[in-house]
Scaffold this active site. Structure first.
Site, PDB file in Angstrom:
ATOM      1  N   HIS A   1       0.629  -1.192   0.028  1.00  0.00           N
ATOM      2  CA  HIS A   1      -0.063  -0.111  -0.195  1.00  0.00           C
ATOM      3  C   HIS A   1       0.959   1.254  -0.109  1.00  0.00           C
ATOM      4  CE1 HIS A   1      -3.842   2.081  -0.867  1.00  0.00           C
ATOM      5  NE2 HIS A   1      -3.305   2.667  -0.118  1.00  0.00           N
TER       6      HIS A   1
ATOM      7  N   TYR B   1       1.702   5.051  -2.994  1.00  0.00           N
ATOM      8  CA  TYR B   1       1.868   6.348  -2.327  1.00  0.00           C
ATOM      9  C   TYR B   1       2.980   6.768  -2.708  1.00  0.00           C
ATOM     10  CZ  TYR B   1      -2.677   6.331  -0.516  1.00  0.00           C
ATOM     11  OH  TYR B   1      -3.761   5.963  -0.252  1.00  0.00           O
TER      12      TYR B   1
ATOM     13  N   HIS C   1     -10.072  -0.472 -10.338  1.00  0.00           N
ATOM     14  CA  HIS C   1     -10.008   1.225  -9.238  1.00  0.00           C
ATOM     15  C   HIS C   1      -8.327   1.274  -9.731  1.00  0.00           C
ATOM     16  CE1 HIS C   1      -8.580   2.654  -6.155  1.00  0.00           C
ATOM     17  NE2 HIS C   1      -7.532   1.647  -5.368  1.00  0.00           N
ATOM     18  N   PHE C   2      -7.002   0.308  -9.825  1.00  0.00           N
ATOM     19  CA  PHE C   2      -5.856   0.705 -10.004  1.00  0.00           C
ATOM     20  C   PHE C   2      -5.400   1.492 -11.528  1.00  0.00           C
ATOM     21  CE2 PHE C   2      -5.029  -4.374 -10.323  1.00  0.00           C
ATOM     22  CZ  PHE C   2      -4.591  -3.959 -11.315  1.00  0.00           C
ATOM     23  N   HIS C   3      -6.716   1.246 -12.887  1.00  0.00           N
ATOM     24  CA  HIS C   3      -6.404   1.734 -13.812  1.00  0.00           C
ATOM     25  C   HIS C   3      -6.886   3.120 -13.843  1.00  0.00           C
ATOM     26  CE1 HIS C   3      -5.605  -2.161 -15.445  1.00  0.00           C
ATOM     27  NE2 HIS C   3      -4.671  -1.271 -16.338  1.00  0.00           N
TER      28      HIS C   3
ATOM     29  N   ARG D   1     -10.632 -11.366 -11.540  1.00  0.00           N
ATOM     30  CA  ARG D   1      -9.419 -10.578 -11.555  1.00  0.00           C
ATOM     31  C   ARG D   1      -8.833 -11.811 -12.504  1.00  0.00           C
ATOM     32  NH1 ARG D   1      -6.149  -7.959  -6.136  1.00  0.00           N
ATOM     33  NH2 ARG D   1      -4.510  -7.554  -8.882  1.00  0.00           N
ATOM     34  N   ARG D   2      -7.226 -11.670 -12.869  1.00  0.00           N
ATOM     35  CA  ARG D   2      -6.294 -12.292 -12.928  1.00  0.00           C
ATOM     36  C   ARG D   2      -6.904 -13.765 -14.150  1.00  0.00           C
ATOM     37  NH1 ARG D   2      -2.384 -11.171  -7.770  1.00  0.00           N
ATOM     38  NH2 ARG D   2      -1.538  -9.654  -8.977  1.00  0.00           N
TER      39      ARG D   2
HETATM   40 FE1  HAS Z   1      -6.448   1.464  -3.998  1.00  0.00          FE
HETATM   41  C1  HAS Z   1      -6.859  -1.784  -4.281  1.00  0.00           C
HETATM   42  C2  HAS Z   1      -8.310   1.613  -1.037  1.00  0.00           C
HETATM   43  C3  HAS Z   1      -5.677   5.213  -3.750  1.00  0.00           C
HETATM   44  C4  HAS Z   1      -3.557   1.752  -6.408  1.00  0.00           C
HETATM   45  N1  HAS Z   1      -5.139  -0.320  -5.340  1.00  0.00           N
HETATM   46  C5  HAS Z   1      -5.564  -1.224  -5.106  1.00  0.00           C
HETATM   47  C6  HAS Z   1      -4.372  -1.990  -5.889  1.00  0.00           C
HETATM   48  C7  HAS Z   1      -3.619  -1.094  -6.385  1.00  0.00           C
HETATM   49  C8  HAS Z   1      -4.259   0.619  -5.855  1.00  0.00           C
HETATM   50  C9  HAS Z   1      -2.526  -1.274  -7.612  1.00  0.00           C
HETATM   51  O1  HAS Z   1      -9.169  -0.377   1.041  1.00  0.00           O
HETATM   52  C10 HAS Z   1      -4.490  -2.848  -6.090  1.00  0.00           C
HETATM   53  C11 HAS Z   1      -3.306  -4.222  -5.483  1.00  0.00           C
HETATM   54  C12 HAS Z   1      -3.612  -5.331  -6.354  1.00  0.00           C
HETATM   55  O2  HAS Z   1      -2.869  -5.946  -7.349  1.00  0.00           O
HETATM   56  O3  HAS Z   1      -4.570  -6.493  -5.365  1.00  0.00           O
HETATM   57  N2  HAS Z   1      -6.971   3.077  -2.469  1.00  0.00           N
HETATM   58  C13 HAS Z   1      -7.851   2.519  -1.847  1.00  0.00           C
HETATM   59  C14 HAS Z   1      -7.901   4.186  -1.117  1.00  0.00           C
HETATM   60  C15 HAS Z   1      -7.459   4.957  -1.326  1.00  0.00           C
HETATM   61  C16 HAS Z   1      -6.598   4.485  -2.320  1.00  0.00           C
HETATM   62  C17 HAS Z   1      -9.115   4.771   0.314  1.00  0.00           C
HETATM   63  N3  HAS Z   1      -5.008   3.261  -4.684  1.00  0.00           N
HETATM   64  C18 HAS Z   1      -5.084   4.430  -5.144  1.00  0.00           C
HETATM   65  C19 HAS Z   1      -4.103   4.848  -5.480  1.00  0.00           C
HETATM   66  C20 HAS Z   1      -3.168   4.502  -6.397  1.00  0.00           C
HETATM   67  C21 HAS Z   1      -3.812   3.012  -6.090  1.00  0.00           C
HETATM   68  C22 HAS Z   1      -3.552   6.011  -5.591  1.00  0.00           C
HETATM   69  C23 HAS Z   1      -1.867   4.058  -7.242  1.00  0.00           C
HETATM   70  C24 HAS Z   1      -1.664   5.449  -7.669  1.00  0.00           C
HETATM   71  N4  HAS Z   1      -7.039   0.571  -2.813  1.00  0.00           N
HETATM   72  C25 HAS Z   1      -7.633   0.347  -1.998  1.00  0.00           C
HETATM   73  C26 HAS Z   1      -8.058  -1.126  -0.676  1.00  0.00           C
HETATM   74  C27 HAS Z   1      -7.636  -1.965  -2.058  1.00  0.00           C
HETATM   75  C28 HAS Z   1      -7.140  -1.094  -2.916  1.00  0.00           C
HETATM   76  C29 HAS Z   1      -8.631  -1.117   0.560  1.00  0.00           C
HETATM   77  C30 HAS Z   1      -7.534  -3.509  -2.135  1.00  0.00           C
HETATM   78  C31 HAS Z   1      -9.161  -3.842  -1.919  1.00  0.00           C
HETATM   79  C32 HAS Z   1      -8.992  -5.095  -2.265  1.00  0.00           C
HETATM   80  O4  HAS Z   1      -9.945  -6.134  -2.276  1.00  0.00           O
HETATM   81  O5  HAS Z   1      -8.309  -5.967  -2.832  1.00  0.00           O
HETATM   82  C33 HAS Z   1      -6.950   6.316  -1.544  1.00  0.00           C
HETATM   83  O6  HAS Z   1      -5.967   7.143  -1.923  1.00  0.00           O
HETATM   84  C34 HAS Z   1      -8.229   7.469  -2.220  1.00  0.00           C
HETATM   85  C35 HAS Z   1      -8.028   8.847  -2.575  1.00  0.00           C
HETATM   86  C36 HAS Z   1      -8.665   9.626  -3.526  1.00  0.00           C
HETATM   87  C37 HAS Z   1      -9.634  11.024  -3.303  1.00  0.00           C
HETATM   88  C38 HAS Z   1      -9.506  11.404  -4.708  1.00  0.00           C
HETATM   89  C39 HAS Z   1      -8.780  12.426  -4.445  1.00  0.00           C
HETATM   90  C40 HAS Z   1      -9.531  13.313  -5.748  1.00  0.00           C
HETATM   91  C41 HAS Z   1      -9.231  14.132  -6.748  1.00  0.00           C
HETATM   92  C42 HAS Z   1      -8.985  15.041  -7.618  1.00  0.00           C
HETATM   93  C43 HAS Z   1      -9.662  16.065  -7.583  1.00  0.00           C
HETATM   94  C44 HAS Z   1     -10.055  16.855  -9.057  1.00  0.00           C
HETATM   95  C45 HAS Z   1      -9.801  17.854  -9.506  1.00  0.00           C
HETATM   96  C46 HAS Z   1     -10.756  18.399 -10.910  1.00  0.00           C
HETATM   97  C47 HAS Z   1      -9.407  19.524  -8.268  1.00  0.00           C
HETATM   98  C48 HAS Z   1     -10.147  10.560  -2.396  1.00  0.00           C
HETATM   99  C49 HAS Z   1      -7.610  15.010  -5.790  1.00  0.00           C
HETATM  100  C50 HAS Z   1     -11.321  18.656 -10.955  1.00  0.00           C
HETATM  101  C51 HAS Z   1     -12.180  18.484 -12.404  1.00  0.00           C
HETATM  102  C52 HAS Z   1     -13.541  18.328 -12.925  1.00  0.00           C
HETATM  103  C53 HAS Z   1     -13.800  18.693 -13.917  1.00  0.00           C
HETATM  104  C54 HAS Z   1     -14.296  18.462 -11.856  1.00  0.00           C
END
Ligand code: HAS
Length: 549
Positions: free
Chosen positions: A225, A229, A379-381, A442-443
């Site tokens: 995890h 980040y 999710h991860f794409h 998956r996979r």
């Molecule tokens: Fe995740 C699984 C939970 C973020 C990558 N994640 C994965 C896996 C990968 C991955 C690769 O709790 C799969 C691993 C595997 O092979 O099994 N993830 C989260 C949570 C966050 C999160 C809570 N993940 C990421 C990020 C990754 C990433 C970043 C890569 C860079 N993830 C999980 C969980 C799993 C998981 C479980 C396991 C599930 C399972 O069952 O196996 C948080 O950090 C996300 C917080 C993000 C936000 C979004 C903020 C939005 C922003 C954009 C603002 C846009 C603007 C533009 C300003 C709250 C900053 C506005 C424009 C307009 C047009 C309106």
């Protein structure tokens, strides 16, 4: 793009090093992305076989994950780190140490690549035992990681020298971000180094017959995890320090940037068990603790959404934007002179969905519905292949153009590429989300298991990027190459002492790691699970084979 006030003449050795560290993984990325496309064709039932062009489905999936998620990202983070450290701290780096780091990373990558390509390391990027790889794969991973540590250690002398000379001044935000990236990397890679060196290499060498699978998986996710980040924070460095300027304005709050980076140092690691909610060997108490910390690790991304949103609004209003929503029309979406904006902005849009689905995954009971389904690659794409990938390739192109003094070729293609990528990722991941919510695994090679007649979209956008990248690289030089980064000014330049130093955050991170991991690791070691021999196709023995009397 002329958005900077300061150019620096970078030493030829460092310039060469940054360029190689960008171009080498970029070439590998062609292989990695090709295997991404192959995944789509297998899943869509268009390839109905267990292998294609001599590489098996799982070999291709291993290459796709290892090259795109581990090799490309690590090389890029190191190259970007050199550029940031050299530019902001203004001191030459020790090139002998830099070349040593690079050599280890390169040799490690080649070892792992040969092991995968020769079919001896078909273990996916998570290399869970009892899948066993050839020792060359594990040794390659260790060398890659150790090389990247050495690159980071090489940045410490200029950092401390800068601090001595600028006592009382704030460390530049980009430097805080890149140091946060590599502190997270050190925290992440220590447990996986323990897994690989003490559990997997001896087992792979045949020195011990079995391996403790639950312990190995826990150590992997202790790494897995914070790894995400480590990928994300360099993208955040670009969002906080470059995007506001590209948008025409200033960063809304310097404090928000510092707090985001330091908060991620604090919370990125004590959350790994959220990948193991369905693992039977871990008690629900620790699953709950990790679920709770996961909600806290999402906070800085919400903070980023609002801060960057406000910075975009400021930029748009400076460019004449008016009204409650009318200002959105004034952002430089397809401005060829500010083309990096489109890479960063498109990534942000994708991340809204990637982040929201992350919070769904983190919600303990909801995860039981989606775990190990195609929801996860969706999710991860939208995270790795969204903000991370787009910002990395955009910055790679930017640095190559700056350092070689060349002009971007195919400028229209370049500015549109991120939007086409976004469209592809959104359609592709929506299919995977729907399939995953319906239980599609998956996979899994759907082409040979049960054929899915619906095909997802092909990533033509990647091809567009490679055309722009290599055409720029091989074009004629337009000016002397130097190092010039985009630097946003700050709208609110707060001075909050708590975010001016790493020390309390590092102490907090160490404490949280002990709380979150000491008891479950002790539990896993004490539980005395039977060790697992390596997986082989005959173990369990196929039904068709003669019974062993
Ligand atoms: Fe995740 C699984 C939970 C973020 C990558 N994640 C994965 C896996 C990968 C991955 C690769 O709790 C799969 C691993 C595997 O092979 O099994 N993830 C989260 C949570 C966050 C999160 C809570 N993940 C990421 C990020 C990754 C990433 C970043 C890569 C860079 N993830 C999980 C969980 C799993 C998981 C479980 C396991 C599930 C399972 O069952 O196996 C948080 O950090 C996300 C917080 C993000 C936000 C979004 C903020 C939005 C922003 C954009 C603002 C846009 C603007 C533009 C300003 C709250 C900053 C506005 C424009 C307009 C047009 C309106």
């Amino acid at each position: 793009m002329d958005l900077t006030e300061r150019r620096i003449d970078i030493e030829p050795g460092l310039r060469r090093m940054i360029l190689i560290e960008i171009i080498f993984p970029m070439v590998l990325l062609i292989l990695g992305i090709y295997h991404g496309l192959m995944q789509v064709l297998y899943r869509a039932g268009m390839i109905r076989s267990s292998q294609f062009l001599g590489l098996s489905y799982f070999q291709g999936l291993t290459l796709h994950g290892v090259v795109n998620a581990i090799v490309f990202t690590t090389f890029f983070a190191v190259a970007f780190g050199y550029a940031i450290v050299r530019y902001y701290l203004g001191r030459p780096l020790n090139m002998k140490v830099a070349w040593l780091a690079f050599t280890l990373m390169m040799v490690g990558t080649l070892l792992a690549a040969v092991a995968i390509l020769s079919g001896k390391a078909t273990v996916l990027y998570t290399f869970y035992p009892p899948l066993r790889a050839h020792p060359a794969f594990y040794i390659g991973v260790v060398l890659l990681v150790v090389g990247s540590w050495i690159a980071f250690f090489n940045w410490l002398p200029p950092y401390f020298a800068w601090k001595r000379e600028h006592s009382g001044e704030k460390v530049p935000l980009a430097v805080v971000g890149i140091f946060a990236t590599f502190i997270i990397w050190l925290i992440a890679t220590t447990p996986v180094a323990i897994e690989v060196i003490f559990l997997l290499i001896p087992w792979s060498m045949g020195w011990v017959a079995t391996v403790n699978v639950p312990l190995a998986r826990m150590l992997f996710w202790f790494f897995g995890h914070p790894l995400v980040y480590f990928w994300l924070v360099p993208a955040y460095v670009m969002y906080y320090t470059m995007l506001p300027k590209l948008a025409g304005g200033k960063l809304f709050s310097d404090f928000a940037g510092r707090l985001t980076f330091l908060w991620l140092v604090l919370y990125s690691a004590p959350v790994g068990i959220h990948h193991q909610f369905t693992e039977p060997g871990i008690s629900s108490t620790w699953k709950f603790v990790h679920a709770f910390f996961t909600m806290l690790v999402a906070v800085p991304s919400f903070l980023t959404a609002f801060t960057i949103g406000a910075s975009l609004e400021h930029g748009a209003r400076e460019r004449g934007g008016r009204g409650l929503l009318g200002w959105w029309t004034k952002l430089p979406y397809i401005d060829k002179d500010r083309w990096l904006f489109s890479y960063l902005f498109a990534g942000l849009v994708i991340f809204i969905f990637g982040g929201a689905t992350g919070v769904i995954n983190a919600s303990y009971n909801l995860d039981t519905v989606v775990h190990n389904t195609s929801w996860l690659p969706a999710h991860f794409h939208q995270t790795v292949a969204g903000p991370v990938f787009l910002s990395y390739i955009g910055m790679s192109l930017f640095l190559v153009a700056e350092l070689t003094g060349k002009q971007i070729r195919f400028r229209t293609l370049n500015v549109w590429m991120p939007y086409i990528w976004t469209l592809g990722i959104m359609i592709f991941s929506t299919g995977l989300f729907i399939g995953g919510a319906g239980g599609e695994p998956r996979r899994t090679n759907m082409g040979v298991s049960y054929a899915d007649p619906q095909s997802h979209l092909y990533h033509a956008a990647a091809l567009m990027f490679f055309i722009v990248f290599f055409a720029t690289l091989f074009s004629k030089r337009a000016k002397q190459g130097d190092l010039e980064l985009i630097v946003s000014e700050t709208y609110h330049d707060e001075r909050v002492p708590a975010v001016q130093t790493f020390t309390p955050w590092l102490a907090g991170a160490a404490l949280l790691l002990v709380i979150a991991y000491a008891p479950p690791i002790a539990q896993t070691i004490r539980s005395n699970f039977p060790g697992a021999p390596p997986y082989s196709q005959d173990n369990p023995r196929p039904i068709s084979s003669a019974p062993n009397r």
